[in-house]
Design an enzyme around this catalytic site. Structure first.
Site, PDB file in Angstrom:
ATOM      1  N   LYS A  30      -7.589  -4.243   7.761  1.00  0.00           N
ATOM      2  CA  LYS A  30      -6.677  -4.104   6.631  1.00  0.00           C
ATOM      3  C   LYS A  30      -7.272  -4.846   5.430  1.00  0.00           C
ATOM      4  CE  LYS A  30      -2.262  -4.744   7.233  1.00  0.00           C
ATOM      5  NZ  LYS A  30      -2.012  -3.685   6.236  1.00  0.00           N
ATOM      6  N   GLY A  31      -6.632  -4.637   4.294  1.00  0.00           N
ATOM      7  CA  GLY A  31      -7.012  -5.429   3.125  1.00  0.00           C
ATOM      8  C   GLY A  31      -7.720  -4.684   2.020  1.00  0.00           C
ATOM      9  N   LYS A  78      -7.388   7.377   9.083  1.00  0.00           N
ATOM     10  CA  LYS A  78      -7.614   5.941   9.318  1.00  0.00           C
ATOM     11  C   LYS A  78      -8.050   5.655  10.769  1.00  0.00           C
ATOM     12  CE  LYS A  78      -6.127   4.869   5.155  1.00  0.00           C
ATOM     13  NZ  LYS A  78      -4.940   4.078   4.887  1.00  0.00           N
ATOM     14  N   GLY A 119       0.825  -1.205   0.000  1.00  0.00           N
ATOM     15  CA  GLY A 119       0.000   0.000   0.000  1.00  0.00           C
ATOM     16  C   GLY A 119       0.858   1.254   0.000  1.00  0.00           C
ATOM     17  N   GLU A 141      -0.249 -10.211   4.541  1.00  0.00           N
ATOM     18  CA  GLU A 141       0.048  -9.192   5.556  1.00  0.00           C
ATOM     19  C   GLU A 141      -0.145  -9.749   6.966  1.00  0.00           C
ATOM     20  OE1 GLU A 141      -1.026  -5.098   3.130  1.00  0.00           O
ATOM     21  OE2 GLU A 141      -2.582  -6.034   4.329  1.00  0.00           O
ATOM     22  N   ASP A 181       3.762  -1.824   8.015  1.00  0.00           N
ATOM     23  CA  ASP A 181       2.654  -1.896   7.056  1.00  0.00           C
ATOM     24  C   ASP A 181       1.697  -0.734   7.300  1.00  0.00           C
ATOM     25  OD1 ASP A 181       1.023  -2.860   5.042  1.00  0.00           O
ATOM     26  OD2 ASP A 181       0.869  -4.876   5.854  1.00  0.00           O
ATOM     27  N   GLY A 182       0.745  -0.574   6.396  1.00  0.00           N
ATOM     28  CA  GLY A 182      -0.308   0.427   6.571  1.00  0.00           C
ATOM     29  C   GLY A 182      -1.536  -0.213   7.205  1.00  0.00           C
ATOM     30  N   ALA A 183      -2.634   0.526   7.214  1.00  0.00           N
ATOM     31  CA  ALA A 183      -3.909  -0.005   7.726  1.00  0.00           C
ATOM     32  C   ALA A 183      -5.042   0.812   7.122  1.00  0.00           C
ATOM     33  CB  ALA A 183      -3.957   0.079   9.248  1.00  0.00           C
ATOM     34  N   ASP A 184      -6.211   0.219   7.142  1.00  0.00           N
ATOM     35  CA  ASP A 184      -7.390   0.913   6.608  1.00  0.00           C
ATOM     36  C   ASP A 184      -8.283   1.479   7.703  1.00  0.00           C
ATOM     37  OD1 ASP A 184      -6.890   0.405   3.779  1.00  0.00           O
ATOM     38  OD2 ASP A 184      -7.011  -1.673   4.423  1.00  0.00           O
TER      39      ASP A 184
HETATM   40  C1  A5P Z   1      -3.270  -3.858   1.691  1.00  0.00           C
HETATM   41  O1  A5P Z   1      -3.970  -5.047   1.580  1.00  0.00           O
HETATM   42  C2  A5P Z   1      -3.790  -3.082   2.840  1.00  0.00           C
HETATM   43  O2  A5P Z   1      -3.983  -3.793   4.008  1.00  0.00           O
HETATM   44  C3  A5P Z   1      -2.975  -1.840   3.122  1.00  0.00           C
HETATM   45  O3  A5P Z   1      -1.989  -2.053   4.064  1.00  0.00           O
HETATM   46  C4  A5P Z   1      -3.894  -0.826   3.610  1.00  0.00           C
HETATM   47  O4  A5P Z   1      -4.939  -0.796   2.665  1.00  0.00           O
HETATM   48  C5  A5P Z   1      -3.303   0.542   3.774  1.00  0.00           C
HETATM   49  O5  A5P Z   1      -2.863   1.005   2.559  1.00  0.00           O
HETATM   50  P1  A5P Z   1      -2.541   2.534   2.269  1.00  0.00           P
HETATM   51  O6  A5P Z   1      -1.290   2.867   3.004  1.00  0.00           O
HETATM   52  O7  A5P Z   1      -2.389   2.541   0.764  1.00  0.00           O
HETATM   53  O8  A5P Z   1      -3.732   3.311   2.705  1.00  0.00           O
END
Ligand code: A5P
Length: 234
Positions: free
Chosen positions: A101-102, A128, A34, A110, A88-91
């Protein structure tokens, strides 16, 4: 939470720079997927070019290609027992630092990488942060193609209408050869119960609920960076 706010490249770069402080030479590093994670991989690649000795475990083929191009040596979960730090990131991030996430489709790898990591660092813009998981209305789950139809029915019966994720008229296929269902949810009263109910469905191989992982969450609010202080943790 406003959907207008999105993490700028400058914000992602600031988060990535801070996340690098959690990485030391000789370590195995989980590489997320992401926007925010990509900024971290780029920053890590610059450090590797300057001599930092790390190995990366990527969470997607896209991240693997990026990391390889930057000269980061890669390993798979087969090659290591633990990962020193995963970034990693998160939603969605709730006040306890539980996550959804996802949205980017890499949730299964992940989660494998995050659960192998001794330390899990999450990078996100303040948009987020949610009061309750589910606030943004969407929970992705991954299903094997053979079981896509029964999984859809079972998820629907739980009360979370699923949509098969598609792009340009075709189902999105994950790096694992699976399909994604985006479940329509509202604020979740019992995410642990929902996780258990979903994981009990044969053929449903992963959910976007990342619960009880106690990540270090770095948040960019548009002007400055802070570390989330999760409720219920000292
Ligand atoms: C990928 O499957 C996601 O879990 C990403 O880690 C999540 O969507 C965060 O992505 P961004 O940093 O692009 O917002």
């Amino acid at each position: 939470m406003s959907e207008r706010l999105t993490l700028t490249d400058d914000g992602a770069a600031a988060l990535a720079a801070e996340a690098l402080r959690h990485v030391a030479s000789g370590q195995v590093v989980g590489l997320g997927t992401g926007h925010a994670a990509t900024a971290f991989v780029r920053a890590l690649g610059a450090r590797v070019a300057a001599g930092l000795d790390v190995r990366g475990v990527p969470t997607s083929e896209a991240t693997a290609a990026l990391a390889r191009g930057l000269g980061i040596k890669l390993l798979s979960p087969d090659d290591v027992e633990t990962i020193d730090v995963a970034v990693d990131g998160a939603d969605e991030i709730d006040p306890r630092a539980d996550l959804i996430k996802g949205y980017g489709g890499a949730l299964l790898r992940e989660k494998v990488v995050a659960t192998m990591a001794r330390r899990f660092v999450v990078l996100a813009g303040a948009e987020k942060l949610v009061p309750v998981l589910g606030t943004r209305g969407r929970l992705p789950v991954e299903v094997v193609p053979f079981a896509a139809a029964p999984c859809r029915r079972r998820v629907e019966a739980l009360g979370y209408p699923p949509t098969l994720r598609a792009s340009e008229g075709r189902p999105v296929v994950t790096d694992n050869g699976n399909l994604l269902l985006d479940c329509r949810v509202g604020p979740l009263a019992d995410p642990h119960g929902l996780e258990a109910a979903l994981r009990a469905i044969p053929g449903l191989v992963g959910t976007g609920l990342f619960l009880g992982m106690h990540p270090t969450v770095l948040v960019w609010d548009g002007a400055r960076l802070r570390t989330l202080r999760p409720e219920g943790r000292n």
